[in-house]
Each structure stands twice: as structure tokens, then as C-alpha cells.
Write an enzyme that holds these catalytic residues in place. Structure first.
Site, PDB file in Angstrom:
ATOM      1  N   TYR A   1      11.152  35.042 -39.130  1.00 46.38           N
ATOM      2  CA  TYR A   1       9.941  34.696 -38.535  1.00 46.38           C
ATOM      3  C   TYR A   1      10.360  33.902 -37.254  1.00 46.38           C
ATOM      4  CZ  TYR A   1       5.210  35.721 -38.019  1.00 46.38           C
ATOM      5  OH  TYR A   1       4.124  36.366 -37.633  1.00 46.38           O
ATOM      6  N   LEU A   2      11.113  34.284 -36.308  1.00 51.63           N
ATOM      7  CA  LEU A   2      11.755  33.310 -35.382  1.00 51.63           C
ATOM      8  C   LEU A   2      10.891  32.659 -34.394  1.00 51.63           C
ATOM      9  CD1 LEU A   2      15.186  35.386 -35.027  1.00 51.63           C
ATOM     10  CD2 LEU A   2      14.754  33.688 -36.659  1.00 51.63           C
TER      11      LEU A   2
ATOM     12  N   GLY B   1      12.507  27.252 -31.519  1.00 53.35           N
ATOM     13  CA  GLY B   1      13.132  26.315 -32.271  1.00 53.35           C
ATOM     14  C   GLY B   1      14.606  27.083 -32.561  1.00 53.35           C
ATOM     15  N   HIS B   2      14.292  28.150 -33.213  1.00 48.02           N
ATOM     16  CA  HIS B   2      15.365  29.062 -33.702  1.00 48.02           C
ATOM     17  C   HIS B   2      16.359  29.558 -32.498  1.00 48.02           C
ATOM     18  CE1 HIS B   2      12.633  29.766 -36.961  1.00 48.02           C
ATOM     19  NE2 HIS B   2      13.590  29.427 -37.732  1.00 48.02           N
TER      20      HIS B   2
ATOM     21  N   GLN C   1      17.999  18.228 -44.274  1.00 45.93           N
ATOM     22  CA  GLN C   1      18.818  19.257 -44.454  1.00 45.93           C
ATOM     23  C   GLN C   1      19.979  19.123 -43.961  1.00 45.93           C
ATOM     24  OE1 GLN C   1      17.367  23.403 -44.485  1.00 45.93           O
ATOM     25  NE2 GLN C   1      17.932  23.442 -42.636  1.00 45.93           N
TER      26      GLN C   1
ATOM     27  N   SER D   1       7.463  25.741 -35.957  1.00 47.76           N
ATOM     28  CA  SER D   1       7.874  25.725 -37.327  1.00 47.76           C
ATOM     29  C   SER D   1       7.202  27.226 -37.771  1.00 47.76           C
ATOM     30  CB  SER D   1       7.345  25.057 -38.361  1.00 47.76           C
ATOM     31  OG  SER D   1       7.111  25.387 -39.757  1.00 47.76           O
ATOM     32  N   SER D   2       7.789  27.950 -38.633  1.00 47.08           N
ATOM     33  CA  SER D   2       7.423  29.482 -39.053  1.00 47.08           C
ATOM     34  C   SER D   2       6.241  29.317 -39.901  1.00 47.08           C
ATOM     35  CB  SER D   2       8.691  30.310 -39.918  1.00 47.08           C
ATOM     36  OG  SER D   2       9.710  30.317 -39.003  1.00 47.08           O
TER      37      SER D   2
HETATM   38  P1  AMP Z   1      14.133  27.874 -40.846  1.00 47.47           P
HETATM   39  O1  AMP Z   1      14.033  29.409 -40.629  1.00 47.47           O
HETATM   40  O2  AMP Z   1      12.878  27.048 -41.006  1.00 47.47           O
HETATM   41  O3  AMP Z   1      14.880  27.779 -42.146  1.00 47.47           O
HETATM   42  O4  AMP Z   1      15.057  27.169 -39.707  1.00 47.47           O
HETATM   43  C1  AMP Z   1      16.313  27.630 -39.397  1.00 47.47           C
HETATM   44  C2  AMP Z   1      16.807  26.657 -38.555  1.00 47.47           C
HETATM   45  O5  AMP Z   1      16.239  26.427 -37.396  1.00 47.47           O
HETATM   46  C3  AMP Z   1      17.234  25.077 -39.383  1.00 47.47           C
HETATM   47  O6  AMP Z   1      18.368  24.577 -38.873  1.00 47.47           O
HETATM   48  C4  AMP Z   1      15.838  24.338 -38.778  1.00 47.47           C
HETATM   49  O7  AMP Z   1      16.023  23.101 -38.548  1.00 47.47           O
HETATM   50  C5  AMP Z   1      15.678  24.920 -37.220  1.00 47.47           C
HETATM   51  N1  AMP Z   1      14.417  24.696 -36.758  1.00 47.47           N
HETATM   52  C6  AMP Z   1      13.398  25.084 -37.217  1.00 47.47           C
HETATM   53  N2  AMP Z   1      12.353  24.774 -36.362  1.00 47.47           N
HETATM   54  C7  AMP Z   1      12.769  23.924 -35.385  1.00 47.47           C
HETATM   55  C8  AMP Z   1      12.440  23.416 -34.279  1.00 47.47           C
HETATM   56  N3  AMP Z   1      11.031  23.250 -34.082  1.00 47.47           N
HETATM   57  N4  AMP Z   1      13.434  22.620 -33.302  1.00 47.47           N
HETATM   58  C9  AMP Z   1      14.503  22.801 -33.607  1.00 47.47           C
HETATM   59  N5  AMP Z   1      15.197  23.527 -34.637  1.00 47.47           N
HETATM   60  C10 AMP Z   1      14.326  23.988 -35.645  1.00 47.47           C
END
Ligand code: AMP
Length: 281
Positions: free
Chosen positions: A32-33, A36-37, A153, A185-186
Site C-alpha cells: 500500500y505504497l 515514504g516508501h 524498528q 503511513s499506509s
Molecule cells: P511499512 O510498509 O509501513 O512497513 O514501511 C516500510 C518501510 O517504509 C519502513 O522502513 C518504514 O519506516 C518506511 N516508511 C513508512 N512510512 C514512511 C515515511 N512517512 N517516511 C519515510 N519512510 C517511511
């Protein structure tokens, strides 16, 4: 972009890349990119020859009452996004591929996994460390990219990589925010319009603390209390924690001296969001 679903297929592909002398960057995600991703993908493309992105909603990092089932998933949208972003490979295994019947092995990073988010999400970081170690083993990346949004994390992954002598450089990338300050955030997709407004208190509280430190505040207790009062002024916010901690040990600090991590989590309805800022004084 290659799409790979099996562990064996991913290992074979990564073996070929290494044989061709390519460096590999890995961006682990739950899909659910969002931007941030994508910022992690861009950094990987800058620093590695090949960028592999994993999308795996990891069941072992969700508690029994958490949102594993309803976590947003949209592979078609994510693949298009990654294709545009220039990723070379999408690794998208299903749960049985990663945790086949009889699965028994887990990684624990003691002392770091029980603090902050670990307190309200017991077992979460055991699930995270385990799946990330497995992804490292499957892809064999030279570099792996994580967002500073999940500060605990990335600290745990760094610790694990150092402790277990992993040949991977863990790269932390800055938090990407909406124009008004909300960290992407997703899980933001769960928020109603009112909750979305209330969630702004997370970054507003942190920004207030940053300013206070710039103006000379050094008392961690007062900073935490100030952030709490910003959150508690929002009727739709329910604070999980607000803490000022040492960014390496996650132990609470009384004073802002050197580097300090201000980290928080709060619920908006049933949606739990996190945010943080690193301060230096
Ligand atoms: P997730 O899909 O939420 O597990 O996130 C995957 C990666 O993307 C993790 O390393 C998160 O820290 C990073 N991530 C998620 N949201 C953000 C954001 N707003 N800014 C930077 N990195 C992010």
C-alpha cells in the site's frame, strides 16, 4: 520489473545479480505504497545497481487483536507505482512461503524490543526482526533501506545486523510528511476526515518540542508533558505513549543532552499512529 513470489525464485535471481557483479539494495515494505516508501526506492536506486522491493504483510508482527486482516492491500496499484519508481524487482511471497508448516525460528533483540511500541505491541519486533532477517537471507542485499518514521524498528534492525555479523549496510532515510506535517503511513487511509485533522496533533506536538529545545528547554519531562497536552487537547486522540529516550538504548532520559529521540504513539479511533523526531542539544 521482475515480480517474484517464491523464495527459491528470489534466491536464484539474487544469485544471478551477484554473479554479474551487481550491488543489491533491498526495500522491505508491507505494501500500500506511498511517497515514504518511494523515497526509500529512490535512495536505493542512487546507491545500489539493483533495487528489490519486498511487499509482505507479515502476520508474525501483528497481535491477535491488531489489523492484520484489514491491513490495506492493492498489489496492482503497488506494482504500477514501483514500475514508475524504477524498481527492478518486486518480491511478493505469500505467508506460507515465508512461514511454511512447522515453522519454529524467531529472532529477538533483547532489551530494545520491549520498549516504546513494544510495550503495547508485545511480540511485534520479534516478528519484524524475524522477517527482516529472512528477507536479508533470501535477497542477500548489500544495502537495506528503512524509514526513520519507524525509529525503534530501524534501531532493532541495525542492532540485529551488527550482533549477527550480517553483511548488509542498514540505511535510515528521513521521514516523509504531508504538506501539513502528518507523517505518511499506509494506515492513514483508515482515518475519517475528523480523525485525519486530529492526527495532525502528532507532528504539531513534536514541532512544538523542537521549538522549545531550540529556545533552550532541556528538561525532558517538560517536553513530554507539553507534547502530551497538545495531543490531549484533541478529543479524538488517545495517547499510547510519549517518551524522550536515548536513541541507541531507548532508555528514558531526564535531560536533553547530546542526541535525544522524542517518540510517540496515539490512537485515533481504532487507528494507531506513530511519529518521532531526533533532537540534538
Ligand atoms: P511499512 O510498509 O509501513 O512497513 O514501511 C516500510 C518501510 O517504509 C519502513 O522502513 C518504514 O519506516 C518506511 N516508511 C513508512 N512510512 C514512511 C515515511 N512517512 N517516511 C519515510 N519512510 C517511511
Amino acid at each position: 520489473m521482475k515480480v517474484v513470489e517464491s523464495v527459491a525464485g528470489m534466491k536464484a535471481l539474487a544469485r544471478r545479480w551477484r554473479k554479474d557483479g551487481k550491488t543489491i539494495g533491498l526495500v522491505p515494505t508491507m505494501g500500500y505504497l506511498h511517497e515514504g516508501h518511494l523515497s526509500l526506492v529512490r535512495e536505493s536506486k542512487k546507491r545500489a545497481d539493483i533495487t528489490a522491493v519486498s511487499i509482505f504483510v507479515n502476520p508474525t508482527q501483528f497481535g491477535p487483536k491488531e489489523d492484520f486482516k484489514k491491513y490495506p492491500r492493492d498489489l496492482a496499484r503497488d506494482s504500477a507505482y514501483l514500475e514508475n519508481g524504477g524498481a527492478d524487482c518486486l518480491f511478493h511471497p505469500d505467508a506460507a512461503e515465508i512461514y511454511p508448516p512447522g515453522y519454529r525460528s524467531y529472532v529477538r533483540v533483547e532489551g530494545l524490543e520491549d520498549r516504546l511500541c513494544g510495550r503495547s505491541r508485545p511480540g511485534h519486533f520479534r516478528g519484524v526482526a524475524t522477517v527482516v532477517l529472512k528477507l536479508f537471507e533470501i535477497v542477500g542485499p548489500d544495502l537495506a533501506f528503512f524509514g526513520a518514521k519507524d525509529a525503534q524498528q530501524v534501531l532493532i534492525i541495525r542492532r540485529m545486523a551488527a550482533d549477527l555479523n550480517l553483511d548488509v549496510e542498514v540505511v535510515t532515510c528521513p521521514i516523509v510528511r504531508e504538506a501539513d506535517g502528518l507523517a505518511l503511513s499506509s494506515r492513514n487511509t483508515y482515518l475519517s476526515a475528523e480523525e485525519r485533522k486530529a492526527a495532525l496533533s502528532l507532528s504539531t506536538g513534536l514541532r512544538w518540542a523542537e521549538k522549545a529545545v531550540r529556545a533552550g528547554e532541556r528538561d525532558a519531562g517538560r517536553l513530554v508533558a507539553g507534547i502530551r497536552s497538545v495531543l490531549e487537547a484533541e478529543p479524538l486522540a488517545r495517547v499510547d505513549y510519549v517518551e524522550a529516550v536515548d536513541p541507541e538504548t531507548l532508555e528514558p532520559v531526564a535531560e536533553v543532552r547530546g542526541e535525544v529521540l522524542l517518540a510517540l504513539a496515539a490512537y485515533f479511533g481504532t487507528t494507531r499512529l506513530i511519529d518521532n523526531v531526533r533532537l540534538r542539544a
